[in-house]
Design a protein around this motif. Structure first.
Motif, short mmCIF file in Angstrom:
data_model
loop_
_atom_site.label_atom_id
_atom_site.label_comp_id
_atom_site.label_asym_id
_atom_site.label_seq_id
_atom_site.Cartn_x
_atom_site.Cartn_y
_atom_site.Cartn_z
N GLY A 1 -13.64 -45.72 -31.62
CA GLY A 1 -12.43 -44.95 -31.93
C GLY A 1 -11.47 -45.77 -32.79
O GLY A 1 -11.03 -45.35 -33.86
N SER A 2 -11.18 -46.97 -32.31
CA SER A 2 -10.27 -47.86 -33.04
C SER A 2 -11.00 -48.68 -34.08
O SER A 2 -10.37 -49.26 -34.98
CB SER A 2 -9.59 -48.83 -32.05
OG SER A 2 -8.81 -48.13 -31.11
N ALA B 1 -6.76 -40.24 -27.11
CA ALA B 1 -7.07 -41.51 -26.44
C ALA B 1 -6.37 -41.54 -25.08
O ALA B 1 -5.22 -41.13 -24.95
CB ALA B 1 -6.59 -42.67 -27.30
N LEU C 1 -2.20 -45.50 -21.75
CA LEU C 1 -1.84 -44.21 -22.37
C LEU C 1 -2.10 -43.06 -21.40
O LEU C 1 -1.42 -42.02 -21.45
CB LEU C 1 -2.64 -43.99 -23.66
CG LEU C 1 -2.20 -44.83 -24.86
CD1 LEU C 1 -3.20 -44.69 -26.00
CD2 LEU C 1 -0.80 -44.41 -25.34
N MET D 1 -14.09 -38.63 -27.99
CA MET D 1 -13.45 -39.66 -28.82
C MET D 1 -14.19 -39.77 -30.15
O MET D 1 -15.27 -40.33 -30.23
CB MET D 1 -13.46 -41.00 -28.07
CG MET D 1 -12.82 -42.15 -28.83
SD MET D 1 -11.20 -41.84 -29.63
CE MET D 1 -10.19 -41.23 -28.30
N THR E 1 -13.45 -45.63 -27.02
CA THR E 1 -12.19 -45.62 -27.78
C THR E 1 -11.93 -46.99 -28.37
O THR E 1 -11.58 -47.13 -29.55
CB THR E 1 -11.02 -45.21 -26.86
OG1 THR E 1 -11.34 -43.96 -26.26
CG2 THR E 1 -9.72 -45.09 -27.63
O1 LIG Z 1 -4.98 -46.08 -32.02
C1 LIG Z 1 -5.15 -45.08 -31.30
O2 LIG Z 1 -4.59 -45.00 -30.20
C2 LIG Z 1 -6.07 -43.96 -31.76
C3 LIG Z 1 -7.23 -43.77 -30.83
C4 LIG Z 1 -8.42 -44.31 -31.54
C5 LIG Z 1 -7.94 -44.53 -32.90
N1 LIG Z 1 -6.68 -44.29 -33.01
#
Ligand SMILES: O=C(O)[C@@H]1CCC=N1
Ligand SMILES: NC(=O)C1=CN([C@@H]2O[C@H](COP(=O)(O)OP(=O)(O)OC[C@H]3O[C@@H](n4cnc5c(N)ncnc54)[C@H](OP(=O)(O)O)[C@@H]3O)[C@@H](O)[C@H]2O)C=CC1
Length: 271
Positions: free
Chosen positions: A173-174, A98, A267, A118, A169
């Protein structure tokens, strides 16, 4: 181009899921090398039983066909510079971290072929969704190799611009965490409505996974499914009147996704 091995750096949750996917899709264990200083015991056991070469540090005798970087974003700045010896003229470098930008990767790895991707946690059962973007050094052949490596955990969507990856993301992703939290909230509400704790959780889990499976098995729009559950004047309508009031839940999701996207930008600064 695919003559070099697939080198996985970071065999944790996500790297491990990808590696299992490669094995399941027929990649020879001998064509995979894992770089990880101390993999979890189950992973160490798997590497041993499959006969996959494990390197606690970056090996000096390998040029990767593909280099997959699956360490935490906060580790990227310290890990990337050491990976340079693995890269040859035909190597495609793929990150799943990420935040970390293609620019940051290129700063550490050089002017090489880079795919920033991702995935998400459902990769662990081959039901993930991945979005990816390639820099202009990635050839068609490398892109299709990257696609092959990523698609073992589920479909791959290629986006045109890198800034879309931060939005991906934040959304997919999350996203599994948002759904797990929804299950927690539903179960808690069921408990307050009179159900025994464990029963409420069983019902919430089955409801969310069943609804997810309906979405998986059909191309129908989520709104169409929602409408078919909702009888006019019925119980679902009564609940949705609350959930959809003033667009409050939409506003909360807008804010949550924006916060995750902003965090992805932050990040990136660890590079
Ligand atoms: O929480 C996070 O930063 C990582 C990236 C997407 C899922 N988990
Ligand atoms: N978890 C998720 O749902 C998702 C995560 N991602 C991204 O995937 C990446 C990995 O996340 P995740 O799998 O959850 O994290 P994990 O912590 O499970 O995996 C990272 C792995 O890298 C290892 N590692 C640490 N230092 C090094 C090093 N110097 N060289 C090689 N390996 C090293 C870790 O070992 P140790 O544990 O000993 O430190 C661990 O095994 C992150 O960048 C994250 O942003 C993307 C999508 C979804």
């Amino acid at each position: 181009m695919t003559s070099g091995p697939v080198v996985l750096v970071g065999a944790g949750n996500m790297g491990g899921a990808m590696m299992r996917g490669w094995l399941a899709s027929g990649t020879e264990p001998g064509a995979i090398i894992v770089v990880d200083p101390s993999p979890a015991p189950a992973m160490a056991e798997l590497l041993k039983s499959e006969g996959i070469r494990h390197c606690p540090a970056v090996p000096g005798d390998v040029t990767a066909g593909a280099l997959i970087v699956a360490v935490k974003p906060q580790m990227m700045g310290s890990v990337l510079p050491g990976l340079k010896p693995l890269i040859g003229p035909d190597t495609v470098c793929i990150s799943i971290a990420a935040g970390t930008t293609i620019g940051t990767m290129a700063r550490h790895l050089g002017d090489v072929a880079i795919v920033r991707s991702m995935p998400n946690m459902a990769a662990m059962i081959g039901r993930g969704i991945t979005a990816a973007v390639a820099n202009d050094r990635v050839s068609d052949e490398q892109r299709s190799f990257a696609n092959e490596l990523l698609m073992v955990t589920g479909p791959v969507e290629w986006v045109e611009t890198e800034d879309q990856i931060d939005a991906v993301t934040a959304l997919s992703g999350s996203g599994p965490a948002y759904v797990f939290f929804l299950v927690e909230c539903m179960a808690e509400a069921g408990r307050k409505a009179g159900l025994e704790d464990a029963m409420a959780m069983r019902l919430a889990r089955a409801t969310v996974s069943g609804a997810g499976e309906l979405l998986h098995q059909s191309a129908d729009h989520a709104a169409a499914f929602r409408k078919s559950v909702t009888s006019p004047g019925g119980t679902t309508a009564a609940a949705l009147d609350v959930l959809m009031r003033d667009d409050a839940l939409q506003a909360l999701f807008d804010e949550a996704i924006a916060a995750a996207k902003k965090r992805a930008h932050e990040l990136a600064e660890h590079g």
